[in-house]
Design a protein around this motif. Structure first.
Motif, PDB file in Angstrom:
ATOM      1  N   UNK A 120       0.799  -1.228   0.000  1.00  0.00           N
ATOM      2  CA  UNK A 120       0.000   0.000   0.000  1.00  0.00           C
ATOM      3  C   UNK A 120       0.832   1.279   0.000  1.00  0.00           C
ATOM      4  N   UNK A 121       1.939   1.309   0.684  1.00  0.00           N
ATOM      5  CA  UNK A 121       2.664   2.565   0.930  1.00  0.00           C
ATOM      6  C   UNK A 121       3.728   2.864  -0.118  1.00  0.00           C
ATOM      7  N   UNK A 122       3.992   1.943  -1.018  1.00  0.00           N
ATOM      8  CA  UNK A 122       4.938   2.164  -2.113  1.00  0.00           C
ATOM      9  C   UNK A 122       6.300   2.643  -1.614  1.00  0.00           C
ATOM     10  N   UNK A 123       6.761   2.046  -0.523  1.00  0.00           N
ATOM     11  CA  UNK A 123       8.085   2.337   0.001  1.00  0.00           C
ATOM     12  C   UNK A 123       8.191   3.591   0.844  1.00  0.00           C
ATOM     13  N   UNK A 124       7.079   4.227   1.157  1.00  0.00           N
ATOM     14  CA  UNK A 124       7.125   5.503   1.881  1.00  0.00           C
ATOM     15  C   UNK A 124       7.112   5.339   3.407  1.00  0.00           C
ATOM     16  N   UNK A 125       6.773   4.160   3.908  1.00  0.00           N
ATOM     17  CA  UNK A 125       6.761   3.927   5.348  1.00  0.00           C
ATOM     18  C   UNK A 125       7.988   3.102   5.734  1.00  0.00           C
ATOM     19  N   UNK A 126       8.818   3.603   6.654  1.00  0.00           N
ATOM     20  CA  UNK A 126      10.003   2.830   7.057  1.00  0.00           C
ATOM     21  C   UNK A 126       9.608   1.494   7.685  1.00  0.00           C
ATOM     22  N   UNK A 127      10.444   0.491   7.472  1.00  0.00           N
ATOM     23  CA  UNK A 127      10.228  -0.792   8.127  1.00  0.00           C
ATOM     24  C   UNK A 127      10.258  -0.596   9.641  1.00  0.00           C
TER      25      UNK A 127
END
Length: 204
Positions: free
Chosen positions: A161-168
């Motif tokens: 959903x976040x396309x890499x924008x939310x840090x792990x």
């Protein structure tokens, strides 16, 4: 090389039974047929046409996934309105495909889109799922969770959903194909968790 499984390892509580010499792969957010992905995600999808984008994702997937492998698609499979095109894309992808439902996979009422419901998924699409891989418990959902089943027992959580924008965070990570460390194709559990540093409880 990804995970090698046997039927005994993956049957029972955690759902899908894997055949001998079957690998599991994970990906999220392919967005087949979605022009907006080209407009908004130029860094990861530098394509002139939607067809070019879709072909590249299919090629990257089929380079890794065999027809007997299990491919988890963790939401937002296709946005194209042409049902025949969606079916064609589905058939071109290798693997026993399992859909974890995302926001673009449902209609205005929250029901699975007919174009997706009629596809031959390995099992009926669901909004979340527990499975196991590499002997580890794993929770799959399209949206990132702050808490998930087995979190305090070292279970993992893969989301999109976040396309890499939310840090792990902790033992959870985005597995969308727009993440910088993924590329357009799916990855194995071992690959997706390789940068996690257990002693520090964070990601390299």
């Amino acid at each position: 090389m990804g995970t090698i499984l046997s039927t005994a390892l993956d049957a029972g509580l955690y759902g899908v039974a894997a055949m001998a010499w079957t690998q599991k792969f994970y990906m999220a957010d392919p967005h087949f047929g979605h022009q907006l992905m080209i407009d908004k995600m130029r860094d990861t999808r530098p394509f002139a046409t939607v067809r070019g984008m879709d072909d590249a994702i299919i090629e990257a997937t089929n380079e890794r996934v065999a027809k007997t492998d299990i491919l988890y698609i963790i939401g937002d499979f296709a946005v194209a309105k042409d049902e025949n095109y969606v079916a064609q894309v589905f058939r071109r992808l290798n693997g026993r495909k399992i859909l974890i439902i995302g926001n673009h996979d449902v209609d205005d009422k929250g029901d699975l889109k007919p174009s997706l419901a009629k596809l031959e998924w390995d099992q009926p699409p669901v909004f979340s799922m527990q499975t196991s891989d590499e002997g580890q418990r794993l929770f799959l959902a399209h949206y990132a969770h702050r808490a998930w089943p087995g979190q305090h027992k070292e279970a993992w959580h893969f989301y999109g959903h976040s396309h890499g924008r939310i840090p792990h965070m902790g033992r959870s990570r985005d597995v969308g194909i727009d993440c910088a460390d993924i590329g357009l194709g799916p990855q194995t559990f071992r690959e997706l968790t390789a940068r996690y540093q257990s002693e520090e409880g964070g990601w390299a």
